[in-house]
Motif scaffolding. Structure first.
Motif, PDB file in Angstrom:
ATOM      1  N   UNK B  20       2.827  -1.966  -4.205  1.00 19.00           N
ATOM      2  CA  UNK B  20       3.232  -3.090  -5.052  1.00 19.00           C
ATOM      3  C   UNK B  20       3.722  -4.276  -4.239  1.00 19.00           C
ATOM      4  N   UNK B  21       4.055  -4.027  -2.962  1.00 17.40           N
ATOM      5  CA  UNK B  21       4.521  -5.118  -2.119  1.00 17.40           C
ATOM      6  C   UNK B  21       3.363  -5.817  -1.414  1.00 17.40           C
ATOM      7  N   UNK B  22       2.140  -5.407  -1.696  1.00 17.55           N
ATOM      8  CA  UNK B  22       1.002  -5.959  -0.970  1.00 17.55           C
ATOM      9  C   UNK B  22       0.294  -7.019  -1.809  1.00 17.55           C
ATOM     10  N   UNK B  23       0.229  -8.196  -1.235  1.00 19.61           N
ATOM     11  CA  UNK B  23      -0.463  -9.290  -1.922  1.00 19.61           C
ATOM     12  C   UNK B  23      -1.964  -9.036  -1.922  1.00 19.61           C
ATOM     13  N   UNK B  24      -2.472  -8.508  -0.778  1.00 19.88           N
ATOM     14  CA  UNK B  24      -3.909  -8.250  -0.680  1.00 19.88           C
ATOM     15  C   UNK B  24      -4.326  -7.241  -1.742  1.00 19.88           C
ATOM     16  N   UNK B  25      -3.529  -6.195  -1.864  1.00 17.43           N
ATOM     17  CA  UNK B  25      -3.810  -5.165  -2.869  1.00 17.43           C
ATOM     18  C   UNK B  25      -3.810  -5.772  -4.270  1.00 17.43           C
ATOM     19  N   UNK B  26      -2.818  -6.628  -4.484  1.00 16.69           N
ATOM     20  CA  UNK B  26      -2.678  -7.244  -5.803  1.00 16.69           C
ATOM     21  C   UNK B  26      -3.899  -8.089  -6.125  1.00 16.69           C
TER      22      UNK B  26
END
Lengths: 639, 246
Positions: B20-26
């Motif tokens: 949840x802390x990953x912008x790329x994942x988001x």
């Protein structure tokens, strides 16, 4: 705690309104005057108002110092006095209590923006905004904030407190203090001049000639009747009323008397047979003038508004209440009173009795004094209790303290402290200077100060943005355990790096002193651009700092982006060294961000395009920064 | 007048996993067909509470019952998801064990900095007074806080935090670490603060401590109030306390 000083001195009250004597006469003004005069032994009154007439800025009206701010006319019933808020702000500290006579959005601006927090505020609610109600949405938030901040709200009648939607939200702050009237001023004249009123049919009305007073309804009611109508007052409706009187053919019985002195008006009140207040909108909240007529023992005819008007003089007892805007019913009411002298006398006596008992000046003064005293007393402890950590100023103070301690700590650990970084930068300048000297034709030596300064500036931007990506996590304890606002720590980054940049600045400063001709003018010209640079840096750190706390993988991205930006922006090289037309150069905001202060330093003009570009960037950052601050409350969940 | 009024307050605490802390994942999530599952836990559940001047409230409950979250909510650290939170007066929160202290700095610097954070000017006289209250040796003033034991650290931080009267004092698991002597002294100071129209809320597992210091104890479980026990001022206990101080 009450100090001796407070006991020995009358508390000073600043009355805040849009206009005052001698520029205008009217109900609200006579209330202010009555407060000033009635409480003069208890409070030292001062008045701050606007004035169209120019003339003296300070004058004394009835022993009360009045300060007038120049106004350039009225727009939507509001004086156009751009300096009023500023003047008000500067006067606030001089007084112990602020008395705002609402509605006055110009002053609301000052209170809504949170100035004047240190002084108690009492709002005298004279009327709601009725005349330009389409613009309500614009001023209502301001008025709400003023009322939120006020210690007490004074209304003249319970009907106002319960009937005004905005006041209902603050019902617990509302104090009902009915206006007072000194009935001794309206003593029955020893003899009634027979020549004026032989027929017993004199109808009197009084008020500024403005639409809401409904004098046109009164003029219309006089058609085909036998009574005489005298209207006292002046105003912008005069021409229209005169025309109406001519058109209706009632000029022999309806007269506009213009404004008359107070004692003359009292005389008119005493000789009139019936007093009419035909007001048509809720802008008429109380009708002080009907109270004056009651004090003179006149029967009243008023209108069934939703305000205090029908409560002051009650239908069937002191008055006949008719529907507003209804000339026929008004004429009927007037005729019924004209025809019945006994009823007139009975109503007049009742009116005078009510004015003397329910609306005495003593009760009014006591009521106001009580509210004022409570407001001053309640504010005293509140001043010490108020948390100093709130507000932007408090945040900046804490951030500065933290940044200062950070810098001190650098010195604790090492002898030279942050100057190690300066030495490092001096070496970098020397090396880069000699390398770049080989690329271009110009002299290397003369370029060194600018190179050093550019590096310092870049260093500042780079470190602020990088620091901000971890600032909130590093200060997690202070945010979660001490409930400090996260913005403080982003400000701290800026302040800390600014302190370090001041150390680094010693390098370009030395080089400049040694190598360049002294040109202070260029330095001054570069300052505005430099302020823009710093503002953009802070905006960037705010946004990047918040987003990088929420999304942890932004930190490495930011790092590599900054390196890339350093290489592709004219920091160590100047734009003159490369092709000016390069689109990357022109689109890169950093080019312009450096240009706005570097060009004036190099004694050339800043291109307009650069200024525009930087301002657009700043506006975008301001918007993004505002959004960030709004969402930053959730930062406690992220760290 | 200081006051705390919570009305039907709920707080959904978001639980962020590593992804949840990953912008790329988001950003990639919609592309790889992953639906975002915003997981939250209801840390405070429809809680109403009112406290006025002079109240000393103890929060008691098992781990994860929402004691600390409630204190942070009152302090303004967490925004409430729904409901009304009204807090009037200045709040002095002492929540985590470090409470904002920088362990690398020496004790005296920390005291000055913490005073500044609280909006007070640290004059030498005030710092001396605080140091006297801690009853620690003079030479320790110039030692970094990381060399202090947790009890000593607590003394310094407590003395600093309570040096000036605050309207609302929030304490989380505090007085349990210090020794008996200092604990009695701290209790005395808390009572003095309360007599100056303050509200004190203490979260603790130590029921004895709560019974001695509080006027009522609130039992929390899963974010809502299980029971509120008023504690009458038992004269025998008061006597007991006095003897302890003497």
């Amino acid at each position: 705690m009450i100090t001796f000083r407070h006991l020995s001195r009358r508390p000073s009250v600043l009355h805040i309104f849009k206009v005052y004597y001698p520029d205008l006469f009217g109900g609200t003004l006579s209330v202010i005057r009555a407060i000033c005069a009635g409480l003069k032994h208890k409070f030292a009154a001062n008045v701050l108002v606007c004035s169209k007439s120019g003339g003296q800025r300070r004058l004394i009206v009835n022993e009360v110092p009045v300060e007038r701010v120049r106004s350039f006319g009225d727009v939507l019933s509001l004086p156009l006095a751009p300096t009023y808020p500023l003047r008000l702000w500067r006067r606030i500290a001089e007084h112990d209590l602020l008395a705002l006579h609402a509605p006055f959005p110009l002053a609301d601006l000052v209170f809504a923006l949170g100035f004047a927090r240190k002084r108690p505020l009492v709002v005298h609610w004279h009327a709601d905004i009725v005349s330009h109600s389409s613009l309500r949405w614009l001023v209502q938030p301001l008025m709400r904030r003023t009322l939120q901040r006020a210690n007490a709200i004074i209304v003249s009648d319970r009907a106002l407190a319960s009937g005004t939607p905005l006041l209902r939200e603050f019902a617990d702050k509302c104090h009902v203090v009915p206006f007072g009237i000194d009935i001794s001023k309206y003593e029955w004249p020893p003899r009634r001049p027979p020549h004026v009123n032989g027929r017993g049919r004199l109808v009197l009305a009084c008020g500024r000639l403005v639409p809401y007073k409904g004098f046109d309804v009164l003029v219309r009611s006089a058609v085909n009747q036998s009574f005489e109508v005298w209207i006292v007052g002046e105003g912008r409706e005069r021409e229209r009323l005169e025309r109406l009187i001519r058109e209706l053919g009632v000029q022999d019985r309806v007269r506009l008397l213009g404004s008359v002195p107070d004692d003359e008006l009292a005389k008119f009140m005493c000789i009139a047979d019936v007093f009419v207040m035909p007001s048509v909108t809720d802008a008429e909240t109380f009708g002080l003038v009907q109270l004056e007529a009651m004090a003179a023992g006149r029967p009243i005819i008023n209108t069934s508004l939703d305000t205090a008007v029908p409560h002051v003089a009650r239908d069937g007892i002191e008055a006949i209440t008719v529907p507003p805007r209804d000339p026929t019913r008004l004429a009927e009411a007037i005729n019924s009173l004209i025809a019945d002298p006994e009823r007139r006398r009975r109503m007049g006596d009742a009116a005078r009795h009510r004015a003397a008992t329910k609306y005495s000046t003593a009760a009014f003064q006591e009521g106001i004094e009580e509210v004022y005293r409570q407001a001053i007393a309640s504010r005293q402890p509140a001043r010490t209790l108020r948390s100093p950590t709130t507000g932007l100023l408090g945040a900046m103070r804490i951030a500065a303290a933290l940044a200062w301690s950070d810098m001190r700590h650098r010195y604790v650990r090492s002898l030279l402290g942050p100057f190690w970084m300066s030495i490092q930068m001096a070496i970098m300048v020397a090396v880069l200077g000699s390398v770049i000297g080989h690329f271009s034709a110009g002299s290397t030596i003369s370029r060194l100060p600018m190179l050093a300064l550019s590096l310092t500036a870049w260093n500042f931007l780079n470190s602020v943005v990088l620091d901000s990506t971890t600032a909130l996590q590093d200060s997690a304890s202070l945010i979660r355990d001490r409930a400090l606002s996260p913005v403080i720590f982003l400000l701290q980054c800026c302040f800390r790096q600014a302190l370090f940049a001041l150390h680094n600045l010693s390098v370009p400063l030395l080089l400049w002193l040694v190598l360049s001709p002294m040109d202070l003018k260029a330095v001054l010209a570069a300052l505005p651009g430099f302020v823009l640079f710093v503002a953009c840096t802070f905006g960037l750190s705010l946004v990047v700092g918040a987003v990088a706390t929420r999304f942890r993988d932004l930190k490495p991205i930011t790092e590599s982006t900054l390196t890339l930006a350093f290489l592709s922006s004219p920091v160590i090289w100047s734009p003159a060294m490369v092709n000016q037309g390069s689109s990357i150069m022109r689109l890169n905001p950093l080019t312009h961000l450096f240009a706005v202060w570097r060009e004036p330093l190099a004694n050339s003009h800043v291109p307009m395009i650069s200024i525009a570009y930087v301002l657009v960037c700043l506006a975008a950052l301001a918007l993004a920064g505002w959004l960030t601050v709004v969402h930053l409350r959730r930062a406690a969940f992220w760290i | 007048m200081p006051g705390i009024r919570l009305r039907n307050v709920c707080l959904d605490y978001p639980l962020y996993g590593a992804y949840d802390f990953s912008l790329k994942r988001r950003l990639l999530a919609p592309l790889i067909g992953e639906t975002s599952t915003a997981r939250t836990i209801r840390a405070i559940d429809d809680l109403s509470l009112e406290a006025t001047a002079g109240a000393r409230i103890g929060l008691f409950g098992p781990n994860g019952s929402g004691k600390s979250t409630l204190l942070r909510l009152i302090a303004g650290v967490y925004p409430a998801t729904s409901g009304q939170v009204e807090v009037t007066g200045s709040v002095m929160p002492l929540l985590g064990l470090n409470a904002g202290a920088n362990l690398d700095f020496v004790a005296a610097d920390n005291i000055s900095l913490l005073l500044r954070i609280g909006g007070r000017k640290p004059t030498p006289a005030i710092v001396d007074e605080i140091w006297a209250f801690t009853e620690l040796e003079e030479r320790m003033r110039q030692l970094p806080l990381r060399m202090f034991s947790s009890g000593m650290l607590m003394r310094v931080l407590f003395a600093t935090a309570t040096a000036f009267p605050a309207d609302i004092l929030l304490l989380d698991e505090w007085l349990s670490v210090v020794d008996e002597n200092f604990s009695a002294k701290a209790e005395q100071r808390l009572l003095k603060l309360v007599s100056m129209a303050a509200i004190v809320i203490i979260a603790s597992h130590d029921q004895g401590l709560l019974q001695r210091t509080c006027t009522s104890i609130i039992k929390l479980d899963h974010g809502h109030i299980v029971s509120t026990i008023p504690i009458d001022q038992n004269p025998a206990r008061q006597k007991d306390l006095r003897e302890k101080r003497a």
